[in-house]
Scaffold this motif. Structure first.
Motif, PDB file in Angstrom:
ATOM      1  N   UNK A 157      -2.687   3.103  -4.161  1.00  9.61           N
ATOM      2  CA  UNK A 157      -2.903   2.299  -5.362  1.00  9.61           C
ATOM      3  C   UNK A 157      -3.125   3.172  -6.586  1.00  9.61           C
ATOM      4  N   UNK A 158      -3.809   4.310  -6.415  1.00 11.26           N
ATOM      5  CA  UNK A 158      -4.078   5.202  -7.549  1.00 11.26           C
ATOM      6  C   UNK A 158      -2.776   5.710  -8.175  1.00 11.26           C
ATOM      7  N   UNK A 159      -1.758   5.971  -7.346  1.00 16.75           N
ATOM      8  CA  UNK A 159      -0.471   6.443  -7.867  1.00 16.75           C
ATOM      9  C   UNK A 159       0.210   5.335  -8.662  1.00 16.75           C
ATOM     10  N   UNK A 160       0.150   4.104  -8.156  1.00 17.96           N
ATOM     11  CA  UNK A 160       0.730   2.976  -8.887  1.00 17.96           C
ATOM     12  C   UNK A 160       0.063   2.813 -10.247  1.00 17.96           C
ATOM     13  N   UNK A 161      -1.279   2.913 -10.287  1.00 16.21           N
ATOM     14  CA  UNK A 161      -2.010   2.756 -11.555  1.00 16.21           C
ATOM     15  C   UNK A 161      -1.638   3.871 -12.517  1.00 16.21           C
ATOM     16  N   UNK A 162      -1.522   5.109 -12.022  1.00 10.76           N
ATOM     17  CA  UNK A 162      -1.168   6.245 -12.881  1.00 10.76           C
ATOM     18  C   UNK A 162       0.210   6.061 -13.497  1.00 10.76           C
ATOM     19  N   UNK A 163       1.166   5.626 -12.696  1.00 15.23           N
ATOM     20  CA  UNK A 163       2.525   5.418 -13.213  1.00 15.23           C
ATOM     21  C   UNK A 163       2.536   4.303 -14.252  1.00 15.23           C
ATOM     22  N   UNK A 164       1.794   3.219 -13.978  1.00 16.70           N
ATOM     23  CA  UNK A 164       1.740   2.103 -14.930  1.00 16.70           C
ATOM     24  C   UNK A 164       1.108   2.539 -16.243  1.00 16.70           C
TER      25      UNK A 164
END
Length: 400
Positions: A157-164
């Motif tokens: 989830x942290x990677x998804x948030x960073x990309x967003x």
């Protein structure tokens, strides 16, 4: 008394019938044993039970075609092809139009029946079940593990948030630049048309966004060079396109860097050095791969009688079915003339025997024959040169 005779007669018939029934499997087994020897001497070079080789896999062939069809096909397959038998034509087309040798003159009806009995016996053998145990991978620190591909949806989830967040920041920067542009350009008023501002880099960028391509193409001054009039053709002093001048300057820098790197400091490998390094790497790979078909061999022709007799025995058992007992050529080419399709040196013949020519129906014999056996049969083939057997096939290939 008559009652005793009847009982005795019935008992005798039952005994004879029982003996016949018991003897039938033994007879069939004996036929299969004889058929195996004939199969290995005439058919094994081109056929396997479970896999297509030069010809089709033979397992359950009697169920697909029937005994009568198999007998006719073994006797003369080309006769059936020419007669238009759809199954024979289909097999001929499927296997690259490689004709099967006609065995009508070399095998009797009993021999062919025995071969079919052997095919039936091999087809009826139960398939051995192999228990597969899943291998447990063990980590080896000395071996690099191939990276495992992970789907985007499976990322943390942290990677998804960073990309967003990164996408939002980029969109905000673009929005701020557009707002500043729309805010400050009207404040400049007509000053943006001043020659000083318009000829500056910022002015060129601004007018490029408004449709003026001067930044990319240069300015057309329409000024005629003095004393540059040739037969009515005049030369104008217009700017070269800035992208062209930029590439020209970059090419100059690249040329100087290239010269220093390759010819002054000698920190780069030239073509000759690259070639030598690639050849060394190829030699290392060839040493690691003993079955490399491009590896150089330097075998000498065997001429002693013992080696040639051994080569003849191997030839008769494995090669005569396609090349003829005397090397005259049947399915395969004539081996007694001076013409060769894949080279006529002993090393060329050795490689052809070892690796085969699958596209033309020649099976590879590595794994079935040892290196010494392949050299013996290659030497025997060369000994057939100039024997001029009867009914020799027409020359094929190049004269050696």
């Amino acid at each position: 008394m008559s009652l005793i005779k009847n009982i005795f007669r019935k008992s005798s018939l039952a005994l004879v019938a029982g003996l016949l029934l018991l003897g039938a499997p033994a007879a069939k087994a004996q036929d299969a044993v004889a058929g195996k020897a004939i199969f290995e001497g005439n058919c094994a070079a081109c056929h396997s039970m479970d896999a297509d080789v030069v010809g089709p896999a033979l397992k359950d062939a009697h169920k697909r075609r029937g005994d009568e069809w198999l007998v006719k096909f073994i006797k003369n397959s080309q006769e059936m092809v020419q007669a238009g038998d759809k199954d024979a034509v289909a097999l001929y087309e499927k296997f690259n139009k490689v004709p099967m040798p006609a065995f009508a003159s070399s095998l009797s009806d009993e021999d062919i029946t025995n071969v079919i009995a052997y095919i039936k016996a091999e087809s009826d053998k139960p398939v051995a079940a192999v228990a597969e145990t899943p291998a447990t991978p063990t980590a080896d620190p000395g071996v690099a593990v191939a990276p495992h591909e992970v789907a985007f949806s499976d990322l943390p989830l942290a990677v998804h948030i960073t990309i967003a967040l990164s996408g939002i920041i980029i969109l905000l920067i673009i929005a701020v630049l557009v707002m500043l542009f729309r805010l400050f350009v009207p404040m400049l008023g007509d000053s943006i048309y001043d020659e000083d501002f318009r000829s500056s880099f910022a002015g060129r960028v601004l007018f490029l966004m408004r449709g003026d391509t001067t930044l990319m193409t240069g300015k057309a001054k329409d000024e005629i060079h003095s004393h540059h009039d040739f037969d009515g053709i005049q030369e104008y002093d217009n700017d070269l396109p800035p992208w062209w001048k930029t590439m020209f300057y970059v090419s100059i820098v690249f040329a100087i860097s290239y010269m220093l790197h390759y010819h002054v400091f000698n920190t780069g490998a030239l073509q000759a050095e690259e070639y030598e390094m690639e050849m060394e790497q190829a030699a290392i790979l060839a040493a690691m791969t003993p079955d490399d078909p491009n590896a150089v061999t330097n075998y000498e022709v065997l001429t002693d009688a013992v080696a040639l007799e051994a080569g003849q025995a191997i030839y008769n058992a494995n090669c005569a079915a396609c090349h003829g007992q005397e090397g005259q050529g049947t399915v395969g080419p004539n081996l007694t003339d001076e013409y060769w399709l894949h080279g006529g040196d002993v090393n060329d013949i050795f490689k052809t025997v070892k690796y085969g020519v699958p596209s033309k129906g020649m099976v590879p014999w590595q794994g079935k024959l040892t290196k010494d056996q392949m050299l013996e049969v290659s030497s025997y083939i060369l000994s057939l040169q100039g024997t001029n057997p009867a009914n020799a096939k027409e020359p094929q290939g190049e004269k050696m």
